[in-house]
Design an enzyme around this catalytic site. Structure first.
Site, PDB file in Angstrom:
ATOM      1  CG  ASP A  98      -1.519  -0.649   1.331  1.00 40.23           C
ATOM      2  OD1 ASP A  98      -1.950  -1.424   0.232  1.00 40.23           O
ATOM      3  OD2 ASP A  98      -1.878  -1.549   2.558  1.00 40.23           O
ATOM      4  CG  HIS A 254      -1.380  -6.842   1.596  1.00 44.00           C
ATOM      5  ND1 HIS A 254      -0.501  -5.666   1.417  1.00 44.00           N
ATOM      6  CD2 HIS A 254      -2.502  -6.209   1.278  1.00 44.00           C
ATOM      7  CE1 HIS A 254      -1.339  -4.245   1.526  1.00 44.00           C
ATOM      8  NE2 HIS A 254      -2.478  -4.603   1.323  1.00 44.00           N
ATOM      9  NE  ARG A 269      -5.867   0.021   3.969  1.00 38.98           N
ATOM     10  CZ  ARG A 269      -5.654   0.364   2.620  1.00 38.98           C
ATOM     11  NH1 ARG A 269      -5.718  -0.898   1.766  1.00 38.98           N
ATOM     12  NH2 ARG A 269      -5.268   1.465   1.981  1.00 38.98           N
TER      13      ARG A 269
HETATM   14  C1  SIN Z   1      -5.995  -4.538   1.161  1.00 43.82           C
HETATM   15  O1  SIN Z   1      -4.965  -4.466  -0.023  1.00 43.82           O
HETATM   16  O2  SIN Z   1      -5.551  -3.855   1.703  1.00 43.82           O
HETATM   17  C2  SIN Z   1      -6.830  -5.512   1.284  1.00 43.82           C
HETATM   18  C3  SIN Z   1      -6.193  -6.313   1.759  1.00 43.82           C
HETATM   19  C4  SIN Z   1      -8.139  -8.115   2.497  1.00 43.82           C
HETATM   20  O3  SIN Z   1      -8.198  -7.173   2.352  1.00 43.82           O
HETATM   21  O4  SIN Z   1      -7.186  -8.546   2.272  1.00 43.82           O
END
Ligand code: SIN
Length: 281
Positions: A98, A254, A269
């Site tokens: 991110d 991720h 988040r």
């Molecule tokens: C994200 O990429 O911030 C979301 C990850 C998720 O929803 O598992």
């Protein structure tokens, strides 16, 4: 309660013996150290409130109010990562880090499971420090001193918004006009907390490696991505009611799996501001 930290296969650590609603200073210190050591922390059986989610994030830095995601109406600090049963695309399906498009990229995010599908919707994490450590000496030398350009435009900008209006992500992102960020970071960074070296390019936001011909930059990025995606550096986190994940963007990638069509998945988040990145020792 005594906090127990158990290393996970591939990336991260499971943290037990802690209630995220009632953390004291010693707990926070343990979490900070563990985040530096493992890159991503996994928690089970939490009943964390929105207020305590915000309070936890504030222990680690200033909250970044996400300019592209829809926030909770009563908590602008909390972004919704949502997929409705009638939507086919999810958020975060490509491997990414991110905010690498920001000149001062975010430290990381704390993601809380609020509504989960019956099965599926796991999140995969990769340790970029382990991936760096797995590079051979000649590749490490080759990468040292190189920089890469990252951007938000192709993911959140106006052209992307047009694409998203067809692929149903449209309503979940906002402020396409604000997607003007480009950034340059070292390909190999020194982690700001641990000092460990980590690979800092990612398939979603990195455009190219600077000062290389386009074909060389492309083939180097593909080679690096294939190296990083090895199973040995990955952990698959299965979300359950009460699960929380706290990751450090400077140490991990991720990817959210999109294998739960027809079901709702809602995550909260909070993203925490970071600091400039350097490759220097
Ligand atoms: C994200 O990429 O911030 C979301 C990850 C998720 O929803 O598992």
């Amino acid at each position: 309660m005594t906090i127990e930290v158990t290393a996970a296969h591939g990336a991260g650590a499971y943290i037990a013996g802690v209630d995220l609603n009632t953390l004291n200073k010693t707990d926070i210190d343990t979490l900070r150290k563990s985040l530096g050591d493992y890159g991503v922390l996994f928690f089970r059986d939490q009943a964390i409130t929105c207020e305590n989610h915000i309070r936890l994030a504030e222990q680690f830095g200033r909250i970044n109010i996400n300019r592209f995601f829809t926030a909770l109406p009563d908590y602008p600090q909390i972004a919704q990562v949502l997929k409705e049963p009638d939507q086919t695309q999810n958020i975060g399906e490509l491997w990414h880090t991110d905010h690498s498009y920001d000149q001062i990229p975010a430290l990381g995010s704390i993601l809380v499971a609020r509504e989960l599908p019956q099965s599926g919707g796991d999140t995969l994490f990769i340790s970029m420090i382990a991936a760096y450590n797995g590079l051979d000496a000649s590749m490490r030398k080759h990468l040292q001193g190189l920089t890469a350009t990252h951007s938000s435009r192709h993911v959140f900008g106006t052209k992307a918004l047009k694409r998203h209006s067809q692929d149903d992500l449209g309503g979940r992102f906002k402020n396409a006009d604000a997607a003007t960020q480009d950034s340059i970071h070292p390909v190999i960074i020194r982690h700001p907390i641990s000092g460990a070296q980590a690979i800092y390019v990612n398939p979603q936001f990195t455009l190219h490696i600077n000062n290389l011909p386009a074909d060389e930059s492309n083939s180097l990025l593909i080679e690096l991505y294939e190296h990083c995606k090895q199973e040995a550096y990955q952990h698959r986190f299965e979300w359950k009611p009460g699960s929380v994940a706290f990751w450090d963007n400077r140490a991990t990638w991720h990817q959210a799996l999109n294998d739960y069509q027809g079901e709702r998945r809602l995550m909260h988040r909070i993203t925490i501001e970071g600091q400039p990145l350097t490759g220097r020792i």
